[in-house]
Enzyme design. Sequence first.
Site, PDB file in Angstrom:
ATOM      1  N   CYS A 147       7.366  -5.720   6.809  1.00  8.68           N
ATOM      2  CA  CYS A 147       7.035  -5.383   8.194  1.00  8.68           C
ATOM      3  C   CYS A 147       6.980  -6.641   9.068  1.00  8.68           C
ATOM      4  O   CYS A 147       8.008  -7.264   9.275  1.00  8.68           O
ATOM      5  CB  CYS A 147       5.733  -4.582   8.239  1.00  8.68           C
ATOM      6  SG  CYS A 147       5.483  -3.675   9.777  1.00  8.68           S
ATOM      7  N   HIS A 193       7.244   0.065   4.520  1.00  8.08           N
ATOM      8  CA  HIS A 193       6.085  -0.210   3.661  1.00  8.08           C
ATOM      9  C   HIS A 193       6.297   0.394   2.271  1.00  8.08           C
ATOM     10  O   HIS A 193       5.986   1.566   2.049  1.00  8.08           O
ATOM     11  CB  HIS A 193       4.808   0.356   4.287  1.00  8.08           C
ATOM     12  CG  HIS A 193       4.299  -0.449   5.424  1.00  8.08           C
ATOM     13  ND1 HIS A 193       3.335  -1.423   5.264  1.00  8.08           N
ATOM     14  CD2 HIS A 193       4.614  -0.452   6.732  1.00  8.08           C
ATOM     15  CE1 HIS A 193       3.075  -1.985   6.434  1.00  8.08           C
ATOM     16  NE2 HIS A 193       3.856  -1.415   7.343  1.00  8.08           N
ATOM     17  N   GLU A 211       4.657   0.027  -0.362  1.00 11.66           N
ATOM     18  CA  GLU A 211       3.400   0.315  -1.059  1.00 11.66           C
ATOM     19  C   GLU A 211       2.788   1.646  -0.646  1.00 11.66           C
ATOM     20  O   GLU A 211       1.828   2.115  -1.267  1.00 11.66           O
ATOM     21  CB  GLU A 211       2.386  -0.808  -0.781  1.00 11.66           C
ATOM     22  CG  GLU A 211       1.620  -0.695   0.520  1.00 11.66           C
ATOM     23  CD  GLU A 211       2.453  -0.918   1.771  1.00 11.66           C
ATOM     24  OE1 GLU A 211       1.998  -0.541   2.861  1.00 11.66           O
ATOM     25  OE2 GLU A 211       3.571  -1.479   1.663  1.00 11.66           O
TER      26      GLU A 211
END
Length: 387
Positions: free
Chosen positions: A281, A365, A367
Amino acid sequence: MPDPATTPAQPEGATGVLVLADGTVIWGKGFGAVGEAVGEVCFNTAMTGYQEVMTDPSYAAQIVTFTFPHIGNVGANAEDVESQVEGAVGCVVREEVTPHSSFRAEQELGDWLSAKGKIGLAGVDTRALTRRIRLSGAPHAVIAHHPKGKFDLAKLLQRARDWPGLEGMDLAQRVSREKQEQWGGGAWELGKGYGRADWNGKPHVVAIDYGSKDNIFRNLAQAGARVTVVPAQTSLAEIEALKPDGVFLSNGPGDPAATGAYAVPTVKALLDKDVPIFGICLGHQILGLAAGGRTSKMHQGHRGANHPVKRLEDGVVEITSMNHGFAVDNTALPEGVEETHVSLFDGSNCGISLKGKRAFGVQYHPEASPGPQDSFYLFKKFVGMLG
């Protein structure tokens, strides 16, 4: 002052309001914290994970409009908090928040928002607001909640108009941790919570915190790394003193060009030393700037848990989670920077790698488990570079 001729009269029972900088007034029922907050109004299309969204530091200085109508029905709990720092200042939802129906809940959403100082506004036509953002871009606004419905609309409008906006704003310093931390958290299991990371014999990753989500560090640990987290403005000498096998650049809020004033020289020096680097990001954008690229503000941004991204090396499509209002400009990638991923929504850049370097970044993202595991391979890829 909003135009009385076009401003809808305050409905009976309205205890919350959203005042846009163009004078638009949107009434609703306030919940959560009492007070007012200014920021950029964006929208998020995720059906789940509203607590993670509200505690993501990448949402600092933003008011999140949730397009999914039923927000709050699973309550809130300590395990789903992504960070203890600022996060979003408020949220706008369609339906009034009902009592929770989840066995994991520890608080009602309204009580949790109140404790965190975040303002909620319910009963809003979020489809109309989302369409407005899509057509006209993310507006500046003030969200306010008063139990008796007392508001000074002229004051709120002036505050919205006076707010400078995210362009040129470095928010990373505001949400970064203040001191170095040895990360010890591991993966989560139902009924057990978060485990502990094993540090023995693991390659050492120094993670620069520009406004990070905790689950990123858990995934780095799960992939086999020992993680030390450092503040955003940690110097090159301080990073080198930790003897990292690799450096991770975290997500975060604000304008990457503003944060880059101090972050880019450090990353450039690390690239010159051929230190392995992975950015997510804002970290991805900082890496792009350090490689000679440029970033720009997006019209509406990408925020949600259902964004398709194409991996260019093999055509595989990953379903990803995103939260960003700036992007690396893929029309001006410098020589030596290869585009690796693109958004299938608008073709914007979602990944880069640097030729001849052990350095790469992704805009999304990995995760956040939207796929739910489509992008976990990126953590293993990075840790595999550290031998």
